[in-house]
Scaffold this motif. Structure first.
Motif, PDB file in Angstrom:
ATOM      1  N   PHE A  78       0.773  -0.553  -0.271  1.00 24.71           N
ATOM      2  CA  PHE A  78      -0.118  -0.132   0.166  1.00 24.71           C
ATOM      3  C   PHE A  78       0.947   1.528  -0.075  1.00 24.71           C
ATOM      4  N   GLY A  79       1.439   2.277  -1.306  1.00 28.25           N
ATOM      5  CA  GLY A  79       1.985   2.789  -1.469  1.00 28.25           C
ATOM      6  C   GLY A  79       3.762   2.115  -1.426  1.00 28.25           C
ATOM      7  N   LYS A  80       4.125   2.825  -0.005  1.00 31.13           N
ATOM      8  CA  LYS A  80       5.388   2.873   0.644  1.00 31.13           C
ATOM      9  C   LYS A  80       5.707   1.779   1.482  1.00 31.13           C
ATOM     10  N   VAL A  81       4.329   1.487   1.835  1.00 34.14           N
ATOM     11  CA  VAL A  81       4.607   0.333   3.045  1.00 34.14           C
ATOM     12  C   VAL A  81       3.634  -1.197   2.749  1.00 34.14           C
ATOM     13  N   GLU A  82       4.262  -2.118   2.842  1.00 34.02           N
ATOM     14  CA  GLU A  82       3.658  -3.291   2.844  1.00 34.02           C
ATOM     15  C   GLU A  82       3.177  -4.174   3.948  1.00 34.02           C
ATOM     16  N   VAL A  83       2.260  -4.436   4.033  1.00 32.88           N
ATOM     17  CA  VAL A  83       1.339  -5.172   5.088  1.00 32.88           C
ATOM     18  C   VAL A  83       1.734  -6.671   4.867  1.00 32.88           C
ATOM     19  N   LEU A  84       2.236  -7.445   5.704  1.00 32.35           N
ATOM     20  CA  LEU A  84       1.785  -8.854   6.257  1.00 32.35           C
ATOM     21  C   LEU A  84       1.263  -9.455   7.596  1.00 32.35           C
ATOM     22  N   VAL A  85       0.156 -10.794   6.752  1.00 32.57           N
ATOM     23  CA  VAL A  85      -0.533 -11.072   7.654  1.00 32.57           C
ATOM     24  C   VAL A  85       0.403 -12.098   7.729  1.00 32.57           C
TER      25      VAL A  85
END
Length: 449
Positions: A305-312
């Motif tokens: 998401f833009g400059k942020v990577e999100v891992l679950v």
């Protein structure tokens, strides 16, 4: 015979003069014979006696000059400490103020003189800035009642500012148990609190409306979260509908209250979570409740998401909420974050039980204490109703635990000073008191009080 009738008419006139109607100002005029003749008055003569027939009495209505007196009857309130300040703020015309007298020993308000007109306060707010009073239901959230850092420009703003900064009603544990049984008192108290929504003109950001889920729910400027953007020439890139909220004892930036992310604000939301080093996100809404309340802003496994990577990393299902363990990445840095999704709270209403909220609050506080990082991000759909209840309950429980009393009125006022409209309805205000009462009973059981 003529003389007899003349005497009878004079007697009738005398009686009218002695007993005038209450709403008329009588100005009878008795003129000299010459004046009467010049104006056409009848003169009747009988022998040596001359009697002038009086002209009809002139009645001029006048308006009463006494100030309007407002009466209000309240249910018996909970006894207040003598040192507590309980100002009164009512919903009224946009240019009018209403004063309410103190409560007597019989729990009845004395009549007070006011030159203004009073309107019912419950559930209604009014838009200011027009000569025509526009009454709006709270369901559409269309009130504008600003509290800005600049000096107030109207008497109403001055009263609202003073109320939000000074109103107090500390309740002992016993008083808290008693007040939850008197819902009328709670709803009356809630109706007096200024909403503190801002005027859209206070946000000088071009096209910022495209990033608002509701056009009347805006972030108060003095506590607004500003995203750090490389583009200084684009103020819109730094805008997000979110406010810092003070915590217990006025802790700066203890929470962030924000709206449910939209399709075009998901990247901004994750940038805020990264920028503020938030350890927890609390989501208190379903994705859809009749209409869309929030978009699905987290991935199933991995998303950028833009400059942020999100891992679950993991998902844990509870009865009333779901917990996700997340990892955020930006550049060479990584951070852990817990996401709590509470789904048992209906929009504009309250849950059937306060227990799940206290359980969620306990899990959030445990995670927050372990992280010791940035503010807890809390959102529902608009970011004021259920969001306000969660934050107020969290602060109130802390106050009960450490001080042995709670001041929900003061807590609510401070929340609204940071973000307008926090705790949206009287039912939600009542629910917060019930949740705190349940928490107090648990404390009493643990300490043996």
């Amino acid at each position: 015979m003529v003389l007899f009738r003349l005497k009878e008419k004079v007697q009738v006139c005398d009686r009218q003069l002695k007993a005038p109607p209450l709403d008329l100002h009588l100005t009878p005029t008795v003129q000299s014979d010459s004046a009467q003749k010049s104006k056409g008055a009848k003169v009747v003569s009988s022998g040596s006696m001359v009697q002038a027939e009086l002209p009809p009495i002139v009645a001029k209505p006048i308006r009463p000059q006494q100030p309007i007196t407002a009466y209000r009857r309240l249910a018996p309130p909970v006894p207040l400490p003598s040192s507590s300040l309980v100002p009164v703020f009512s919903s009224f015309d946009h240019t009018h103020l209403v004063s309410v007298a103190p409560v007597t020993a019989n729990h009845e308000l004395k009549p007070c003189s006011s030159p203004f007109r009073m309107k019912p306060a419950a559930g209604l707010q009014e838009r200011r800035g027009s000569n025509v009073s526009l009454v709006l239901d709270m369901s559409v959230l269309g009130s504008v009642e600003p509290l800005s850092t600049a000096p107030p420009v109207t008497p109403r703003e001055a009263v609202a500012r003073e109320y939000l900064l000074a109103a107090r009603r500390p309740l002992t544990r016993q008083q808290l148990r008693d007040v939850v049984q008197n819902t009328h008192t709670l709803h009356t108290e809630f109706a007096e609190i200024p909403m503190n929504f801002i005027d859209p003109k206070e946000l000088d950001i071009p096209n910022y409306g495209t990033k608002n889920r509701y056009k009347t729910i805006l972030p108060n400027p003095h506590s607004r979260v500003t995203l750090k953007s490389k583009s200084c020439n684009d103020p819109l890139s730094s805008y997000i509908n979110a406010n810092y909220i003070r915590g217990y004892l006025g802790d700066e930036k203890a929470f962030i209250a924000t709206q449910g992310p939209m399709v075009n604000t998901v990247n901004d939301f994750w940038l805020m979570a990264w920028q503020e080093e938030a350890p927890v996100i609390v989501m208190i809404t379903k994705l859809k409740e009749k209409n869309e309340k929030c978009v699905l802003y987290w991935p199933e496994k991995r998303g950028i998401f833009g400059k942020v990577e999100v891992l679950v990393n993991s998902v844990r299902e509870c009865e009333h909420y779901t917990t996700r363990s997340l990892t955020l990445k930006s550049g060479n840095q990584t951070r852990d974050l817990q996401h709590f999704w509470y789904t048992s709270w209906p929009d504009h209403k309250t849950p059937d039980s306060t227990l799940p909220l206290l359980q969620l609050m306990g899990d959030v506080e445990d995670r927050r204490a372990a992280a010791i990082l940035g503010p807890v991000i809390v959102h529902c759909s608009a970011g004021i109703g259920r969001t306000g209840c969660f934050i107020a309950t969290t602060i109130g429980c802390r106050q009960l635990q450490l001080e042995g009393f709670v001041d929900v009125l003061s807590i609510t006022c401070r929340l609204r000073a940071d973000r307008g409209g926090m705790i949206q309805t009287g039912e939600q205000y009542e629910f917060v008191h019930h949740a705190l009462s349940l928490y107090e009973s648990r404390l009493s059981a643990e300490t043996g009080q």
